[in-house]
Scaffold this motif. Structure first.
Motif, PDB file in Angstrom:
ATOM      1  N   MET A   1      33.102  34.353  47.038  1.00  0.00           N
ATOM      2  CA  MET A   1      33.414  35.566  46.187  1.00  0.00           C
ATOM      3  C   MET A   1      34.572  35.067  45.421  1.00  0.00           C
ATOM      4  O   MET A   1      35.697  34.598  45.870  1.00  0.00           O
ATOM      5  CB  MET A   1      33.788  36.672  47.436  1.00  0.00           C
ATOM      6  CG  MET A   1      33.872  37.835  46.927  1.00  0.00           C
ATOM      7  SD  MET A   1      32.243  38.718  46.173  1.00  0.00           S
ATOM      8  CE  MET A   1      31.548  38.985  47.543  1.00  0.00           C
ATOM      9  N   TYR A   2      34.658  35.754  43.973  1.00  0.00           N
ATOM     10  CA  TYR A   2      35.678  35.459  43.273  1.00  0.00           C
ATOM     11  C   TYR A   2      36.275  36.975  42.881  1.00  0.00           C
ATOM     12  O   TYR A   2      35.721  37.783  42.758  1.00  0.00           O
ATOM     13  CB  TYR A   2      35.144  34.759  42.125  1.00  0.00           C
ATOM     14  CG  TYR A   2      34.587  33.326  42.482  1.00  0.00           C
ATOM     15  CD1 TYR A   2      35.443  32.364  42.477  1.00  0.00           C
ATOM     16  CD2 TYR A   2      33.510  33.347  42.801  1.00  0.00           C
ATOM     17  CE1 TYR A   2      34.973  31.089  43.017  1.00  0.00           C
ATOM     18  CE2 TYR A   2      32.996  32.001  42.939  1.00  0.00           C
ATOM     19  CZ  TYR A   2      33.729  30.919  42.946  1.00  0.00           C
ATOM     20  OH  TYR A   2      33.289  29.618  43.228  1.00  0.00           O
ATOM     21  N   VAL A   3      37.412  36.869  42.566  1.00  0.00           N
ATOM     22  CA  VAL A   3      38.252  38.317  42.073  1.00  0.00           C
ATOM     23  C   VAL A   3      38.852  37.720  40.635  1.00  0.00           C
ATOM     24  O   VAL A   3      39.648  36.689  40.642  1.00  0.00           O
ATOM     25  CB  VAL A   3      39.587  38.412  42.835  1.00  0.00           C
ATOM     26  CG1 VAL A   3      40.185  39.639  42.325  1.00  0.00           C
ATOM     27  CG2 VAL A   3      38.899  38.793  44.206  1.00  0.00           C
ATOM     28  N   GLY A   4      38.697  38.457  39.643  1.00  0.00           N
ATOM     29  CA  GLY A   4      39.256  38.283  38.438  1.00  0.00           C
ATOM     30  C   GLY A   4      40.280  39.615  38.124  1.00  0.00           C
ATOM     31  O   GLY A   4      39.855  40.497  38.388  1.00  0.00           O
ATOM     32  N   THR A   5      41.329  39.234  37.497  1.00  0.00           N
ATOM     33  CA  THR A   5      42.378  40.284  37.161  1.00  0.00           C
ATOM     34  C   THR A   5      42.907  40.121  35.691  1.00  0.00           C
ATOM     35  O   THR A   5      42.819  39.076  35.254  1.00  0.00           O
ATOM     36  CB  THR A   5      43.702  40.279  38.053  1.00  0.00           C
ATOM     37  OG1 THR A   5      44.098  39.012  38.073  1.00  0.00           O
ATOM     38  CG2 THR A   5      43.097  40.373  39.583  1.00  0.00           C
ATOM     39  N   LEU A   6      43.156  41.307  35.209  1.00  0.00           N
ATOM     40  CA  LEU A   6      43.828  41.134  33.689  1.00  0.00           C
ATOM     41  C   LEU A   6      44.946  42.173  33.877  1.00  0.00           C
ATOM     42  O   LEU A   6      44.781  43.215  34.576  1.00  0.00           O
ATOM     43  CB  LEU A   6      42.829  41.848  32.671  1.00  0.00           C
ATOM     44  CG  LEU A   6      41.671  40.941  32.147  1.00  0.00           C
ATOM     45  CD1 LEU A   6      40.891  41.648  31.166  1.00  0.00           C
ATOM     46  CD2 LEU A   6      42.425  39.807  31.461  1.00  0.00           C
ATOM     47  N   SER A   7      45.955  41.883  33.176  1.00  0.00           N
ATOM     48  CA  SER A   7      46.951  42.620  33.121  1.00  0.00           C
ATOM     49  C   SER A   7      47.503  42.848  31.508  1.00  0.00           C
ATOM     50  O   SER A   7      47.717  41.662  30.761  1.00  0.00           O
ATOM     51  CB  SER A   7      48.306  42.129  33.586  1.00  0.00           C
ATOM     52  OG  SER A   7      48.225  42.125  35.140  1.00  0.00           O
ATOM     53  N   PHE A   8      47.448  44.117  31.051  1.00  0.00           N
ATOM     54  CA  PHE A   8      47.626  44.483  29.725  1.00  0.00           C
ATOM     55  C   PHE A   8      48.848  44.884  29.437  1.00  0.00           C
ATOM     56  O   PHE A   8      49.560  45.833  30.225  1.00  0.00           O
ATOM     57  CB  PHE A   8      46.685  45.382  28.800  1.00  0.00           C
ATOM     58  CG  PHE A   8      45.515  44.853  29.176  1.00  0.00           C
ATOM     59  CD1 PHE A   8      44.899  44.097  28.301  1.00  0.00           C
ATOM     60  CD2 PHE A   8      44.640  45.629  30.120  1.00  0.00           C
ATOM     61  CE1 PHE A   8      43.502  43.547  28.273  1.00  0.00           C
ATOM     62  CE2 PHE A   8      43.334  45.036  30.138  1.00  0.00           C
ATOM     63  CZ  PHE A   8      42.909  44.140  29.194  1.00  0.00           C
ATOM     64  N   ASP A   9      49.923  44.500  28.620  1.00  0.00           N
ATOM     65  CA  ASP A   9      51.155  44.992  28.173  1.00  0.00           C
ATOM     66  C   ASP A   9      50.836  45.594  26.880  1.00  0.00           C
ATOM     67  O   ASP A   9      50.523  44.905  25.852  1.00  0.00           O
ATOM     68  CB  ASP A   9      52.318  44.001  28.001  1.00  0.00           C
ATOM     69  CG  ASP A   9      53.760  44.558  27.786  1.00  0.00           C
ATOM     70  OD1 ASP A   9      53.723  45.789  27.871  1.00  0.00           O
ATOM     71  OD2 ASP A   9      54.756  43.661  27.627  1.00  0.00           O
TER      72      ASP A   9
END
Length: 97
Positions: A1-9
């Motif tokens: 299982m994999y988790v991807g995250t994005l954070s936008f400023d």
């Protein structure tokens, strides 16, 4: 299982109050959730009316699928004319993390 995250400023355009900010940020978060089945929320700069931080996460069994979803999410946010994308932070976590 994999988790991807994005954070936008994000820098918001002609916004003069927190109420106006919500009217810009909420539709972006809702569209990310609806179109790409990701968990998304406003996570930073909550007290500033011209800045917003949106974070999202997606879980899948294949890295390629996560990469595709994160790419599509980034294009969606970058293409919104009412915001200027200042930075994006991407992370991928696997079973061995």
């Amino acid at each position: 299982m994999y988790v991807g995250t994005l954070s936008f400023d994000l820098l918001l355009g002609d916004v003069r109050s927190l109420k106006e900010k919500r009217s810009v940020v909420r539709p972006i978060v809702a569209e990310l959730q609806r179109k790409y089945a990701v968990s998304a929320a406003e996570v930073e700069h909550l007290d500033l009316h011209r800045r917003a931080g949106i974070g999202l996460a997606v879980v899948a069994g294949e890295v390629g699928h996560i990469t595709d979803v994160l790419d599509q999410c980034e294009r969606l946010v970058a293409g919104r004319p009412e915001v200027e994308l200042l930075s994006v932070r991407r992370r991928l976590h696997g079973d061995d993390d």
